[in-house]
Design a protein around this motif. Structure first.
Motif, PDB file in Angstrom:
ATOM      1  N   TRP A  15     -34.252  20.186 -18.449  1.00  0.00           N
ATOM      2  CA  TRP A  15     -33.128  20.655 -17.533  1.00  0.00           C
ATOM      3  C   TRP A  15     -31.845  20.362 -18.217  1.00  0.00           C
ATOM      4  CZ3 TRP A  15     -34.337  20.035 -11.703  1.00  0.00           C
ATOM      5  CH2 TRP A  15     -35.382  20.953 -11.467  1.00  0.00           C
ATOM      6  N   PHE A  16     -31.492  18.900 -18.738  1.00  0.00           N
ATOM      7  CA  PHE A  16     -30.329  18.499 -19.118  1.00  0.00           C
ATOM      8  C   PHE A  16     -30.169  19.269 -20.411  1.00  0.00           C
ATOM      9  CE2 PHE A  16     -28.323  15.612 -22.068  1.00  0.00           C
ATOM     10  CZ  PHE A  16     -26.857  15.644 -21.224  1.00  0.00           C
ATOM     11  N   LYS A  17     -31.183  19.574 -21.446  1.00  0.00           N
ATOM     12  CA  LYS A  17     -30.896  20.400 -22.755  1.00  0.00           C
ATOM     13  C   LYS A  17     -30.562  21.873 -22.121  1.00  0.00           C
ATOM     14  CE  LYS A  17     -32.959  22.056 -26.850  1.00  0.00           C
ATOM     15  NZ  LYS A  17     -34.028  22.184 -27.650  1.00  0.00           N
ATOM     16  N   SER A  18     -31.105  22.417 -21.125  1.00  0.00           N
ATOM     17  CA  SER A  18     -30.687  23.761 -20.854  1.00  0.00           C
ATOM     18  C   SER A  18     -29.268  23.556 -20.236  1.00  0.00           C
ATOM     19  CB  SER A  18     -31.745  24.365 -19.642  1.00  0.00           C
ATOM     20  OG  SER A  18     -32.971  24.229 -20.275  1.00  0.00           O
ATOM     21  N   PHE A  19     -29.042  22.639 -19.394  1.00  0.00           N
ATOM     22  CA  PHE A  19     -27.684  22.689 -18.732  1.00  0.00           C
ATOM     23  C   PHE A  19     -26.583  22.457 -19.815  1.00  0.00           C
ATOM     24  CE2 PHE A  19     -24.328  19.568 -17.160  1.00  0.00           C
ATOM     25  CZ  PHE A  19     -23.816  20.396 -16.406  1.00  0.00           C
ATOM     26  N   TRP A  20     -26.874  21.606 -20.810  1.00  0.00           N
ATOM     27  CA  TRP A  20     -25.689  21.087 -21.731  1.00  0.00           C
ATOM     28  C   TRP A  20     -25.674  22.558 -22.799  1.00  0.00           C
ATOM     29  CZ3 TRP A  20     -22.999  17.435 -21.594  1.00  0.00           C
ATOM     30  CH2 TRP A  20     -21.848  16.945 -22.685  1.00  0.00           C
ATOM     31  N   ASP A  22     -25.960  25.569 -21.765  1.00  0.00           N
ATOM     32  CA  ASP A  22     -25.388  26.543 -20.895  1.00  0.00           C
ATOM     33  C   ASP A  22     -23.789  26.635 -21.044  1.00  0.00           C
ATOM     34  OD1 ASP A  22     -25.136  28.790 -18.782  1.00  0.00           O
ATOM     35  OD2 ASP A  22     -25.514  27.557 -17.324  1.00  0.00           O
ATOM     36  N   THR A  23     -23.310  27.631 -21.314  1.00  0.00           N
ATOM     37  CA  THR A  23     -22.034  28.044 -21.488  1.00  0.00           C
ATOM     38  C   THR A  23     -21.166  28.358 -20.338  1.00  0.00           C
ATOM     39  OG1 THR A  23     -22.198  30.118 -22.535  1.00  0.00           O
ATOM     40  CG2 THR A  23     -21.909  28.153 -24.092  1.00  0.00           C
ATOM     41  N   ALA A  24     -21.971  28.802 -19.237  1.00  0.00           N
ATOM     42  CA  ALA A  24     -21.303  29.464 -18.222  1.00  0.00           C
ATOM     43  C   ALA A  24     -20.898  28.522 -17.319  1.00  0.00           C
ATOM     44  CB  ALA A  24     -22.208  30.415 -17.526  1.00  0.00           C
TER      45      ALA A  24
END
Length: 70
Positions: A15-20, A22-24
């Protein structure tokens, strides 16, 4: 217990990698960080409760079906 916490860590890292990446979403958004931390922390509680609820519903349905057959 160790496997639960290791899976929690893996979920957090994914989740952290996906969050980091994510540019939106702003990295300064406090609610996003809270959701990122709380999600994996409650995972060890939510999953067993969900499994228990699903299995209890199945047993109720099986009992009702058996009663209808009689």
């Amino acid at each position: 217990m160790i496997s639960y916490f290791s899976i929690t860590l893996i979920v957090f890292l994914v989740w952290f990698k996906s969050f980091w990446n994510d540019t939106a979403t702003s990295k300064k958004d406090l609610i996003s960080w809270i959701a990122l931390v709380i999600g994996p922390l409650v995972w060890p509680v939510v999953v067993p409760l969900s499994i228990w609820q699903i299995t209890s519903k199945k047993s109720v349905l099986q009992t009702a079906q058996c009663e209808q057959e009689l």
